[in-house]
Write a protein that holds these residues in place. Structure first.
Motif, PDB file in Angstrom:
ATOM      1  N   GLY A 104       0.821  -1.199   0.000  1.00 10.33           N
ATOM      2  CA  GLY A 104       0.000   0.000   0.000  1.00 10.33           C
ATOM      3  C   GLY A 104       0.858   1.252   0.000  1.00 10.33           C
ATOM      4  N   PHE A 139      -7.974   9.141   0.827  1.00 17.78           N
ATOM      5  CA  PHE A 139      -8.073   7.835   1.475  1.00 17.78           C
ATOM      6  C   PHE A 139      -9.529   7.347   1.547  1.00 17.78           C
ATOM      7  CE2 PHE A 139      -4.517  10.283   3.088  1.00 17.78           C
ATOM      8  CZ  PHE A 139      -3.461   9.396   2.958  1.00 17.78           C
ATOM      9  N   GLU A 140     -10.369   7.892   0.698  1.00 16.99           N
ATOM     10  CA  GLU A 140     -11.790   7.559   0.733  1.00 16.99           C
ATOM     11  C   GLU A 140     -12.009   6.058   0.520  1.00 16.99           C
ATOM     12  OE1 GLU A 140     -16.014   9.111  -1.197  1.00 16.99           O
ATOM     13  OE2 GLU A 140     -14.097   9.927  -1.888  1.00 16.99           O
ATOM     14  N   GLN A 145     -10.839   3.584   2.128  1.00 18.42           N
ATOM     15  CA  GLN A 145      -9.671   2.744   2.373  1.00 18.42           C
ATOM     16  C   GLN A 145      -9.539   2.398   3.855  1.00 18.42           C
ATOM     17  OE1 GLN A 145      -6.102   4.438   0.725  1.00 18.42           O
ATOM     18  NE2 GLN A 145      -7.003   4.810  -1.286  1.00 18.42           N
ATOM     19  N   ASP A 146      -8.784   1.322   4.107  1.00 20.02           N
ATOM     20  CA  ASP A 146      -8.406   0.963   5.471  1.00 20.02           C
ATOM     21  C   ASP A 146      -7.076   1.656   5.771  1.00 20.02           C
ATOM     22  OD1 ASP A 146     -10.596  -0.841   5.916  1.00 20.02           O
ATOM     23  OD2 ASP A 146      -9.586  -2.261   4.597  1.00 20.02           O
ATOM     24  N   VAL A 147      -7.075   2.484   6.807  1.00 18.00           N
ATOM     25  CA  VAL A 147      -5.918   3.336   7.086  1.00 18.00           C
ATOM     26  C   VAL A 147      -5.402   3.087   8.496  1.00 18.00           C
ATOM     27  CG1 VAL A 147      -5.045   5.702   7.165  1.00 18.00           C
ATOM     28  CG2 VAL A 147      -6.858   5.091   5.537  1.00 18.00           C
ATOM     29  N   ALA A 149     -12.627   7.397   5.448  1.00 12.16           N
ATOM     30  CA  ALA A 149     -11.961   6.106   5.297  1.00 12.16           C
ATOM     31  C   ALA A 149     -12.914   4.971   5.684  1.00 12.16           C
ATOM     32  CB  ALA A 149     -10.707   6.059   6.172  1.00 12.16           C
ATOM     33  N   ASN A 150     -12.646   3.782   5.173  1.00 19.16           N
ATOM     34  CA  ASN A 150     -13.450   2.615   5.535  1.00 19.16           C
ATOM     35  C   ASN A 150     -13.206   2.220   6.985  1.00 19.16           C
ATOM     36  OD1 ASN A 150     -15.133   0.205   4.947  1.00 19.16           O
ATOM     37  ND2 ASN A 150     -13.196  -0.897   5.259  1.00 19.16           N
ATOM     38  N   ASP A 156      -0.066  -6.493   3.094  1.00 16.19           N
ATOM     39  CA  ASP A 156      -1.376  -5.855   3.016  1.00 16.19           C
ATOM     40  C   ASP A 156      -1.906  -5.373   4.365  1.00 16.19           C
ATOM     41  OD1 ASP A 156      -1.640  -8.384   3.999  1.00 16.19           O
ATOM     42  OD2 ASP A 156      -3.414  -8.911   2.818  1.00 16.19           O
ATOM     43  N   ASP A 164      -4.690  -0.250   3.495  1.00  9.19           N
ATOM     44  CA  ASP A 164      -4.358   0.253   2.157  1.00  9.19           C
ATOM     45  C   ASP A 164      -3.297   1.337   2.244  1.00  9.19           C
ATOM     46  OD1 ASP A 164      -6.440  -1.152   0.511  1.00  9.19           O
ATOM     47  OD2 ASP A 164      -7.778  -0.055   1.865  1.00  9.19           O
ATOM     48  N   ALA A 165      -3.230   1.985   3.414  1.00  3.98           N
ATOM     49  CA  ALA A 165      -2.270   3.079   3.604  1.00  3.98           C
ATOM     50  C   ALA A 165      -1.859   3.159   5.067  1.00  3.98           C
ATOM     51  CB  ALA A 165      -2.876   4.403   3.157  1.00  3.98           C
TER      52      ALA A 165
END
Length: 366
Positions: free
Chosen positions: A163, A177-178, A180-182, A202-203, A279, A292-293
């Motif tokens: 990521g 980061f819309e 996404q898992d952050v 974010a998710n 991941d 993801d980030a």
């Protein structure tokens, strides 16, 4: 006169809060801006590091930005500034007015690449839009701060992550980061600000910190906490050790916005992960969090690479600085290092450093 012949009594490297504070007092003590002292600034515009901060950051959501000395003469104060617009825009505007009002003649963009010892003087080499230039100075005030030296601690698997790694210095907008898992790393106000901005965007958000965050009972940094932080920085600087984190000595003010987030359960740390995988991140209890980030709100280190030719570093990892003067070279002063770093200590250092510079110039007959 050739470029190599250019010289001045004092060169101030950096025109953020620390550099401008020193310049103000040098001017008050009788030195002429642009002639007897010269300010070099790498940034394309005014505002120091603030010009690079993200749009959503407002003055009310960051540590207090202290007014520059003499700013009241312009009828300006950050305490009464508009907190609804980006902080970077306010600081840029106020600093521009300040530089113009006091005629500081800042040279920008001027990226200092090295400082070398000529014996009597110090030679500063810097890049400009017109090419490389050199300027000799009898004294130098280094006010480069930390923004140009972002710090990301090493964890196993750091390079295996597929990521995005995003440091505070590269963060621009929560919308990046819309969905996404952050994972947000760090225990200071920047990390908390990112979490609040990412909420609902974010998710998922996972907060990772090495130690539990210390929330202060109050909406602003208290004097005792500020003095503690400055004292820790000063002690390390005098001993030539690597400098401790500012937030480790101050804690985080418990604003109404932060308290509401605590009550919602959004500001709960999971502690620090043990390693990074392709991941996501793996915690010491073997639990896994997909990501993801990873946003690294892990701070900065003093930006001193341009001073490497002077060989100032000690075995302990830092530079020995006593009362803002570098122990290994009395011609060199630090205005953005140790107790003079951040808004807590920058202004109080300005007057002290300027007086020492003028005293040094007097001793050498400049």
């Amino acid at each position: 006169m050739t470029d190599a012949d250019l010289s001045t009594s004092c060169i101030v490297i950096g025109a953020g809060q620390a550099g401008l504070s020193v310049a103000y007092y040098l001017r008050r003590l009788g030195l002429e801006p642009g002639e007897e002292f010269v300010l070099l600034d790498r940034g394309p515009s005014t505002g120091g590091a603030w010009q690079h901060r993200w749009e959503a950051l407002k003055l009310g959501s960051a540590h207090k930005v202290n007014d520059l000395p003499g700013m009241d003469e312009l009828g300006l104060s950050f305490s009464t500034a508009d907190h609804s617009v980006p902080a970077r825009d306010v600081v840029e505007e106020y600093y521009a007015a300040y530089e113009e009002h006091y005629g500081l003649q800042v040279v920008r963009p001027a990226d200092v690449t090295s400082v070398t010892d000529l014996g009597k003087d110090l030679l500063v080499t810097f890049d400009t839009e017109a090419g490389e230039l050199e300027l000799r100075g009898a004294t130098i005030v280094n006010a480069t701060g930390t923004w140009g030296a972002p710090f990301v601690p090493h964890y196993p698997g750091l390079r295996d992550f597929t990521g995005r790694h995003v440091h505070t210095s590269a963060y621009t907008d929560a919308r990046d980061f819309e969905g996404q898992d952050v994972v947000v790393v760090g225990g200071g106000t920047s990390a908390i600000g990112f979490i609040l901005e990412l909420e609902g965007v974010a998710n998922s958000i996972t907060w990772a910190t090495r130690r539990p965050p210390e929330f202060l009972d109050g909406a602003e940094l208290d004097v005792e906490g500020a003095e503690k932080a400055v004292g820790m920085q000063d002690e390390a600087a005098r001993a030539g050790r690597a400098l401790p984190s500012i937030v480790s000595g101050t804690g985080v003010p418990r604003t109404r916005k932060i308290q509401a987030a605590i009550d919602r359960g959004i500001l709960e740390t999971r502690g620090m992960f043990a390693r990074i995988e392709a991941d996501g991140v793996r915690f010491p209890d073997d639990s896994f969090q997909r990501a993801d980030a990873i946003i690294w709100a892990t701070g900065f280190r003093p930006e001193l690479r341009h001073l490497a030719p002077l060989k100032l570093r000690e075995k302990e990892g830092g530079v020995t600085v006593d009362s803002y003067r570098v122990a290994r070279d009395p011609r060199l002063f630090f205005a953005g290092y140790g107790p003079a770093a951040s808004t807590i200590g920058a202004n109080r250092a300005g007057r002290n450093i300027a007086r020492q510079v003028v005293a040094q110039l007097s001793r050498i007959g400049r």
